[in-house]
Each structure stands twice: as C-alpha cells, then as structure tokens.
Design a protein around this motif. Structure first.
Motif, PDB file in Angstrom:
ATOM      1  N   ASP A 166      21.748 -22.670 -32.908  1.00  0.00           N
ATOM      2  CA  ASP A 166      20.872 -22.920 -31.767  1.00  0.00           C
ATOM      3  C   ASP A 166      19.746 -23.875 -32.162  1.00  0.00           C
ATOM      4  O   ASP A 166      18.811 -24.069 -31.423  1.00  0.00           O
ATOM      5  CB  ASP A 166      20.299 -21.591 -31.252  1.00  0.00           C
ATOM      6  CG  ASP A 166      19.582 -21.763 -29.917  1.00  0.00           C
ATOM      7  OD1 ASP A 166      20.013 -22.621 -29.122  1.00  0.00           O
ATOM      8  OD2 ASP A 166      18.592 -21.059 -29.693  1.00  0.00           O
ATOM      9  N   HIS A 208      18.965 -28.461 -27.607  1.00  0.00           N
ATOM     10  CA  HIS A 208      19.453 -27.210 -28.183  1.00  0.00           C
ATOM     11  C   HIS A 208      20.691 -26.772 -27.413  1.00  0.00           C
ATOM     12  O   HIS A 208      20.796 -27.007 -26.208  1.00  0.00           O
ATOM     13  CB  HIS A 208      18.389 -26.108 -28.098  1.00  0.00           C
ATOM     14  CG  HIS A 208      17.248 -26.315 -29.020  1.00  0.00           C
ATOM     15  ND1 HIS A 208      16.246 -27.227 -28.775  1.00  0.00           N
ATOM     16  CD2 HIS A 208      16.945 -25.738 -30.199  1.00  0.00           C
ATOM     17  CE1 HIS A 208      15.372 -27.199 -29.761  1.00  0.00           C
ATOM     18  NE2 HIS A 208      15.774 -26.307 -30.646  1.00  0.00           N
ATOM     19  N   GLN A 249      22.874 -23.294 -26.766  1.00  0.00           N
ATOM     20  CA  GLN A 249      22.979 -21.845 -26.925  1.00  0.00           C
ATOM     21  C   GLN A 249      24.379 -21.437 -26.463  1.00  0.00           C
ATOM     22  O   GLN A 249      24.803 -21.791 -25.362  1.00  0.00           O
ATOM     23  CB  GLN A 249      21.915 -21.144 -26.089  1.00  0.00           C
ATOM     24  CG  GLN A 249      21.968 -19.648 -26.175  1.00  0.00           C
ATOM     25  CD  GLN A 249      20.985 -19.009 -25.209  1.00  0.00           C
ATOM     26  OE1 GLN A 249      20.613 -19.598 -24.200  1.00  0.00           O
ATOM     27  NE2 GLN A 249      20.578 -17.803 -25.519  1.00  0.00           N
TER      28      GLN A 249
END
Length: 135
Positions: free
Chosen positions: A14, A49, A51
């Motif tokens: 992440d 990022h 996730q």
C-alpha cells in the motif's frame, strides 16, 4: 513460472507508487475466472497508493479474464491492452483506468521504456555524429 496473480496482489504493498499519475483516483475490480469459479480482487487507487482487498463490490472499471491471462500479465508475458484487443479479457467502465492496470502489471523485470532506450543511444553517440546527423 513466476508469481500467480493472487500472490502478486497479496504482496502489492500500500506504499506510494510514483509510477502512477498523482491525479488518478478510482476503483478497479479484477474478476479472475478459473475452474468455473470467479475470484474478485478490489483495487482502490488514490494519491499514488493502491489498496487491495477481496471484494465483489461495484468498481469504476471491472476487468474479467481467465486466471492464465492475469498470470501472464503479472509475469510480463502479456500486455493488458494486447489481451483486450485479442478478446482475452473484457473491461467495463472507466477505460481511463486501463493506464493504472498497465502500471500495476508493469511488465517483465528489467524492461525499459522505448524512449529511455532512445535517449541512452543518443547519449552514447559521439557529439560529432549527432551534429553530422543534423546537417
């Protein structure tokens, strides 16, 4: 053979990914088909990022393919765009997120962008050869 798509996505950290455009925000769902079953992977992209969770929730872009297609993309043997053109995977939703998918499955280790190769070749040429080429 290298990592499977499951192994790759489980290890996908992440942390910040500078290869992703900083303005990209969206969700992708990867529907991985194998032996009559479908595994769902949900990727949320924001502020460089990614996730990763297991979910069948709605997403901005849904990508469906057989497991071997995703495994080939993970190993760098298959480009997502090429797989789409050959109808080996289907996409539904915001096609702009295909860029994110391309960067998440970046290609074979050690691969370089063609522009980098061109710049390196120009830098290696003697200055006189570059000037002669302009005349």
């Amino acid at each position: 053979m290298g990592a499977t798509v499951e192994q790759y996505l489980q290890r996908l950290d992440d942390g910040r990914r500078p290869d992703l455009p900083d303005s990209t925000v969206g969700t992708l769902r990867l529907d991985v088909r194998s032996d009559g079953c479908t595994d769902h992977w949900y990727l949320r992209v924001c502020d460089q990022h990614v996730q990763v969770t297991r979910s069948a929730d709605d997403a901005d872009l849904v990508v469906r393919a057989d497991r071997w297609v995703f495994d080939s993309m993970v190993s760098g043997e298959l480009h997502p765009g090429a797989a789409m053109l050959r109808n080996e995977l289907t996409m539904q939703g915001d096609m702009r997120l295909l860029l994110v998918l391309r960067r998440i499955f970046a290609g074979p280790a050690g691969a370089r962008h063609p522009r980098e190769l061109g710049r390196a070749a120009l830098a290696a040429r003697p200055a006189t050869a570059v000037q002669e080429g302009r005349s």
